[in-house]
Every structure is written in C-alpha cells, then in structure tokens.
Design an enzyme around this catalytic site. Structure first.
Site, short mmCIF file in Angstrom:
data_model
loop_
_atom_site.label_atom_id
_atom_site.label_comp_id
_atom_site.label_asym_id
_atom_site.label_seq_id
_atom_site.Cartn_x
_atom_site.Cartn_y
_atom_site.Cartn_z
N CYS A 106 0.77 -1.17 -0.22
CA CYS A 106 0.02 -0.03 0.19
C CYS A 106 0.65 1.43 -0.16
CB CYS A 106 -0.72 -0.09 1.09
SG CYS A 106 -1.87 1.40 1.29
N HIS A 148 -9.53 -3.53 -1.40
CA HIS A 148 -7.85 -2.84 -1.14
C HIS A 148 -8.13 -1.08 -1.42
CE1 HIS A 148 -4.11 -1.74 0.31
NE2 HIS A 148 -4.38 -0.87 -0.74
N GLU A 149 -9.32 -0.79 -2.33
CA GLU A 149 -9.54 0.96 -2.48
C GLU A 149 -10.45 1.18 -1.66
OE1 GLU A 149 -7.47 2.56 -3.74
OE2 GLU A 149 -5.70 1.20 -4.27
N HIS A 152 -9.77 1.31 1.42
CA HIS A 152 -9.63 2.94 2.13
C HIS A 152 -10.76 3.51 2.33
CE1 HIS A 152 -5.18 2.79 2.55
NE2 HIS A 152 -5.20 2.36 0.73
ZN ZN Z 1 -3.45 1.64 -0.25
#
Ligand code: ZN
Length: 173
Positions: A106, A148-149, A152
C-alpha cells in the site's frame, strides 16, 4: 497537481470517507480532485490505484491507472492513451465466495507487504465525474485492487487483515 501521500498513523486513513453529493458532480472542484489523484498516482513508483483519503481528502473516490483497466478490457497494455478511471461512491454489489491469496502492499504503508485473502471476483457499481452510474466486473488483480481501495474508504488498511505482514527494503508499492 501532485499531492503528498498520507501514511499509516494519520487519522484521515481511519475515517469513513464521505459520499460525493449530487451537487458536486460535474464541478471543476471534483475534476481537479480526480486530476490530483491521477497526478499523485503517476509519480508513485509501481502505483496502480489510489483512494482520496490517501491524499488527505475524506471522500468516497478512488482512481485506477488506465493500463490496469486496459488489461482487463484487453487493450494494448503498453498504450499510453488510455486514461485513468475514477470510481466515485463505489460499492461492491457482488463478491464471489471463491477466495484468492494476494501479496499486497500500500502506498500509505511504505515498505510493508503482506498476504491477504480476498474474493476472487467482485462487481463494483460507481459513478463517473458527471454522476453517471457504471458497473465493472473484475477477477484477480483488478478485483484485489477494488477491494483494497474500497477498504480505504471504510478506514481499513490491508495490514489490518493480512495473514502475515513483513517489512522489506523495497519501497515500491
Ligand atoms: Zn492502499
């Protein structure tokens, strides 16, 4: 314009990002934010995607590099002409029960990599800069990036769920 990337420890990475409101679509401000995300991503070594909180903006937006999307769309991955794709107010509407192990890093956790189990395939619904809804179905790497995004935007970092996280000298991801 390129912005500094916020790293682990900054509270903005732990906030739930705010939805982009109807009146923001089609504005110069929203377009400028998408450009900032793209510009920041382009200079990040090996960066393939970035979420708005990673430049300190708590909004539900992420951007994926054009060549990653192009791969999925079976265009020439070497082509530079494919622009980055912005996902605004994205939601996972379907996720496969089939899981896959990914080695992940990341931009906001430099030098740390880990193995994480995610759905092999997901379908994401989002809006573009004008507010027009669209849907993308993806498997493998692109499915990993989407999960993953969207994590976030929920204030979740991959290190929260990684089976093993390890530090390396390699600061590329
Ligand atoms: Zn990330």
């Amino acid at each position: 314009m390129e912005k500094p990337i916020v790293t682990d420890g900054d509270a903005v990475l732990r906030d739930k990002a705010q939805p982009v409101s109807e009146k923001e679509f089609g504005t110069d401000e929203l377009q400028a934010l998408l450009t900032d995300l793209s510009d920041t991503l382009r200079v990040a070594p090996n960066g393939v995607a970035i979420a708005a909180p990673q430049i300190g903006v708590s909004k539900q937006i992420f951007v994926v590099r054009g060549f990653i999307m192009a791969e999925r769309m079976r265009h020439d991955p070497e082509s530079d002409s494919i622009t980055d794709v912005a996902f605004i107010n994205p939601k996972i509407v379907r996720a496969s029960r089939k899981k896959e192990r990914f080695d992940e890093g990341c931009l906001s956790v430099p030098g740390v990599y880990g193995t994480i189990v995610r759905s092999h395939q997901v379908t994401v619904q989002a809006q573009d800069v004008t507010g027009t809804p669209f849907e993308v179905n993806a498997a493998g790497l692109l499915a990993e990036i989407f999960q993953h995004e969207i994590d976030h935007l929920e204030g979740v970092l991959f290190i929260d769920n990684a089976e093993e996280a390890y530090k390396t000298e390699n600061h590329e991801a």
